[in-house]
Design a protein around this motif. Sequence first.
Motif, PDB file in Angstrom:
ATOM      1  N   SER A  19       0.841  -1.135  -0.017  1.00  0.00           N
ATOM      2  CA  SER A  19      -0.091  -0.070   0.016  1.00  0.00           C
ATOM      3  C   SER A  19       0.756   1.353  -0.085  1.00  0.00           C
ATOM      4  CB  SER A  19      -0.984   0.043   1.145  1.00  0.00           C
ATOM      5  OG  SER A  19      -0.271   0.380   2.440  1.00  0.00           O
ATOM      6  N   PRO A  20       0.466   2.464  -0.631  1.00  0.00           N
ATOM      7  CA  PRO A  20      -0.718   2.441  -1.355  1.00  0.00           C
ATOM      8  C   PRO A  20      -0.622   1.767  -2.637  1.00  0.00           C
ATOM      9  CG  PRO A  20       0.677   4.585  -1.470  1.00  0.00           C
ATOM     10  CD  PRO A  20       1.240   3.569  -0.555  1.00  0.00           C
ATOM     11  N   ARG A  21      -1.683   1.802  -3.505  1.00  0.00           N
ATOM     12  CA  ARG A  21      -1.738   1.311  -4.894  1.00  0.00           C
ATOM     13  C   ARG A  21      -1.341   2.267  -5.793  1.00  0.00           C
ATOM     14  NH1 ARG A  21      -3.951  -3.331  -6.666  1.00  0.00           N
ATOM     15  NH2 ARG A  21      -2.705  -2.859  -8.294  1.00  0.00           N
ATOM     16  N   TYR A  22      -1.484   3.557  -5.552  1.00  0.00           N
ATOM     17  CA  TYR A  22      -1.326   4.640  -6.209  1.00  0.00           C
ATOM     18  C   TYR A  22      -0.904   5.956  -5.710  1.00  0.00           C
ATOM     19  CZ  TYR A  22      -3.905   1.579  -9.550  1.00  0.00           C
ATOM     20  OH  TYR A  22      -4.529   0.754 -10.184  1.00  0.00           O
ATOM     21  N   LYS A  23       0.147   6.550  -5.957  1.00  0.00           N
ATOM     22  CA  LYS A  23       0.400   7.756  -5.420  1.00  0.00           C
ATOM     23  C   LYS A  23       1.010   8.906  -6.435  1.00  0.00           C
ATOM     24  CE  LYS A  23       1.104   9.926  -1.246  1.00  0.00           C
ATOM     25  NZ  LYS A  23       0.286   9.951  -0.227  1.00  0.00           N
ATOM     26  N   ILE A  24       0.421  10.110  -6.119  1.00  0.00           N
ATOM     27  CA  ILE A  24       0.741  11.131  -6.835  1.00  0.00           C
ATOM     28  C   ILE A  24       1.418  12.288  -6.019  1.00  0.00           C
ATOM     29  CG2 ILE A  24       0.255  12.984  -8.597  1.00  0.00           C
ATOM     30  CD1 ILE A  24      -2.107  11.199  -9.303  1.00  0.00           C
ATOM     31  N   ILE A  25       2.568  12.553  -6.261  1.00  0.00           N
ATOM     32  CA  ILE A  25       3.240  13.673  -5.454  1.00  0.00           C
ATOM     33  C   ILE A  25       3.917  14.816  -6.330  1.00  0.00           C
ATOM     34  CG2 ILE A  25       3.387  12.112  -3.595  1.00  0.00           C
ATOM     35  CD1 ILE A  25       6.515  11.940  -4.247  1.00  0.00           C
ATOM     36  N   GLU A  26       4.400  15.775  -5.988  1.00  0.00           N
ATOM     37  CA  GLU A  26       5.177  16.750  -6.527  1.00  0.00           C
ATOM     38  C   GLU A  26       6.578  16.539  -6.178  1.00  0.00           C
ATOM     39  OE1 GLU A  26       1.699  20.442  -6.466  1.00  0.00           O
ATOM     40  OE2 GLU A  26       3.812  20.547  -5.519  1.00  0.00           O
ATOM     41  N   LYS A  27       7.488  16.927  -7.237  1.00  0.00           N
ATOM     42  CA  LYS A  27       8.792  16.933  -7.125  1.00  0.00           C
ATOM     43  C   LYS A  27       9.381  17.347  -5.650  1.00  0.00           C
ATOM     44  CE  LYS A  27      10.224  20.436 -10.291  1.00  0.00           C
ATOM     45  NZ  LYS A  27      10.799  20.803 -11.603  1.00  0.00           N
ATOM     46  N   ARG A  28      10.287  16.918  -5.110  1.00  0.00           N
ATOM     47  CA  ARG A  28      10.883  17.430  -3.597  1.00  0.00           C
ATOM     48  C   ARG A  28      10.160  17.046  -2.626  1.00  0.00           C
ATOM     49  NH1 ARG A  28      12.536  21.572  -7.435  1.00  0.00           N
ATOM     50  NH2 ARG A  28      10.592  22.896  -6.989  1.00  0.00           N
ATOM     51  N   GLN A  29       8.892  16.410  -3.005  1.00  0.00           N
ATOM     52  CA  GLN A  29       8.177  16.083  -1.903  1.00  0.00           C
ATOM     53  C   GLN A  29       8.835  14.416  -1.385  1.00  0.00           C
ATOM     54  OE1 GLN A  29       3.875  16.233  -3.067  1.00  0.00           O
ATOM     55  NE2 GLN A  29       3.733  18.155  -1.554  1.00  0.00           N
ATOM     56  N   SER A  30       8.148  14.026  -0.361  1.00  0.00           N
ATOM     57  CA  SER A  30       8.630  12.676   0.298  1.00  0.00           C
ATOM     58  C   SER A  30       7.269  11.811  -0.011  1.00  0.00           C
ATOM     59  CB  SER A  30       9.127  12.676   1.682  1.00  0.00           C
ATOM     60  OG  SER A  30       7.987  13.274   2.387  1.00  0.00           O
ATOM     61  N   VAL A  31       7.812  10.459   0.090  1.00  0.00           N
ATOM     62  CA  VAL A  31       6.653   9.370   0.037  1.00  0.00           C
ATOM     63  C   VAL A  31       7.183   8.044   0.475  1.00  0.00           C
ATOM     64  CG1 VAL A  31       7.444   8.448  -2.365  1.00  0.00           C
ATOM     65  CG2 VAL A  31       5.393   8.489  -1.514  1.00  0.00           C
ATOM     66  N   ALA A  32       6.311   7.305   1.073  1.00  0.00           N
ATOM     67  CA  ALA A  32       6.648   5.983   1.580  1.00  0.00           C
ATOM     68  C   ALA A  32       5.693   4.986   1.291  1.00  0.00           C
ATOM     69  CB  ALA A  32       6.607   6.030   3.211  1.00  0.00           C
ATOM     70  N   PHE A  33       6.243   3.859   1.225  1.00  0.00           N
ATOM     71  CA  PHE A  33       5.494   2.638   0.531  1.00  0.00           C
ATOM     72  C   PHE A  33       5.555   1.412   1.732  1.00  0.00           C
ATOM     73  CE2 PHE A  33       5.448   4.850  -3.010  1.00  0.00           C
ATOM     74  CZ  PHE A  33       6.607   5.154  -3.784  1.00  0.00           C
ATOM     75  N   TRP A  34       4.721   0.621   1.681  1.00  0.00           N
ATOM     76  CA  TRP A  34       4.619  -0.360   2.908  1.00  0.00           C
ATOM     77  C   TRP A  34       4.362  -1.735   2.106  1.00  0.00           C
ATOM     78  CZ3 TRP A  34       0.448  -3.607   4.013  1.00  0.00           C
ATOM     79  CH2 TRP A  34       0.739  -4.411   5.007  1.00  0.00           C
ATOM     80  N   CYS A  35       5.228  -2.754   2.680  1.00  0.00           N
ATOM     81  CA  CYS A  35       4.934  -3.972   2.144  1.00  0.00           C
ATOM     82  C   CYS A  35       4.673  -5.090   3.337  1.00  0.00           C
ATOM     83  CB  CYS A  35       6.118  -4.459   1.237  1.00  0.00           C
ATOM     84  SG  CYS A  35       6.303  -6.182   0.674  1.00  0.00           S
ATOM     85  N   ASN A  36       3.971  -5.985   3.206  1.00  0.00           N
ATOM     86  CA  ASN A  36       3.910  -7.058   4.021  1.00  0.00           C
ATOM     87  C   ASN A  36       3.959  -8.414   3.403  1.00  0.00           C
ATOM     88  OD1 ASN A  36       3.578  -8.303   6.698  1.00  0.00           O
ATOM     89  ND2 ASN A  36       1.421  -8.598   6.273  1.00  0.00           N
ATOM     90  N   PRO A  37       5.085  -9.178   3.548  1.00  0.00           N
ATOM     91  CA  PRO A  37       5.328 -10.323   2.711  1.00  0.00           C
ATOM     92  C   PRO A  37       4.549 -11.443   2.901  1.00  0.00           C
ATOM     93  CG  PRO A  37       6.904 -10.254   4.546  1.00  0.00           C
ATOM     94  CD  PRO A  37       6.208  -9.186   4.585  1.00  0.00           C
ATOM     95  N   ILE A  38       4.571 -12.346   2.335  1.00  0.00           N
ATOM     96  CA  ILE A  38       4.043 -13.830   2.617  1.00  0.00           C
ATOM     97  C   ILE A  38       4.375 -14.132   3.897  1.00  0.00           C
ATOM     98  CG2 ILE A  38       3.705 -16.306   2.054  1.00  0.00           C
ATOM     99  CD1 ILE A  38       3.691 -15.274  -0.807  1.00  0.00           C
ATOM    100  N   SER A  39       3.525 -14.882   4.970  1.00  0.00           N
ATOM    101  CA  SER A  39       4.149 -15.264   6.163  1.00  0.00           C
ATOM    102  C   SER A  39       5.120 -16.470   6.210  1.00  0.00           C
ATOM    103  CB  SER A  39       2.956 -15.744   6.922  1.00  0.00           C
ATOM    104  OG  SER A  39       3.313 -16.329   8.113  1.00  0.00           O
TER     105      SER A  39
END
Lengths: 115, 114
Positions: free
Chosen positions: A7-27
């Motif tokens: 998550s998230p599936r989609y993200k739109i940001i402006e340059k110089r901004q920050s962003v974070a992505f999350w992942c939960n792997p298979i157990s």
Amino acid sequence: EAGVAQSPRYKIIEKRQSVAFWCNPISGHATLYWYQQILGQGPKLLIQFQNNGVVDDSQLPKDRFSAERLKGVDSTLKIQPAKLEDSAVYLCASSLVARGSYEQYFGPGTRLTVT
Amino acid sequence: DQQVKQNSPSLSVQEGRISILNCDYTNSMFDYFLWYKKYPAEGPTFLISISSIKDKNEDGRFTVFLNKSAKHLSLHIVPSQPGDSAVYFCAARAINTNAGKSTFGDGTTLTVKP
């Protein structure tokens, strides 16, 4: 068995901004990968974790990208500050490397657009 | 330097015929090869693999052939079905790298026409 969650599936940001992505792997999967896939190209490995330790981050642009997997389970990938060329799909994958089997299981990815 | 190359960006075949997707590699340390299939808005899914000690591996309609001397592998799909329409990635693992790390080609888009 639940697959790799991102998550998230989609993200739109402006340059110089920050962003974070999350992942939960298979157990139970000890190995976790983050890939960057630019349109028309194959996935490019950014970083590989074995449990909560980094085993390969040779292609991670460390001046702006960071990743962590604190408890050896889920992981976050951060970009700060973002550039236009960071627009891509960010894929998380996990694997259970055993008995000579090396296939990876991918999440659906996060499509990042930097404007 | 791209170590895994899929020289055909796209391939179109008629339903029921054979689809042949090709992949070339340059690194002689690659010892394990995988094919992944990717539908739009989804992550790649593992399809079939082959170890360098073999020259053929078959799984239902899918067969992968490995020619080590030519550093070439191919994926055969027989018979092709419209549901096989997707992007196919060839990937390779080197014997001297961290277990599981794979290098991917840029993919071939397969279109199977009804």
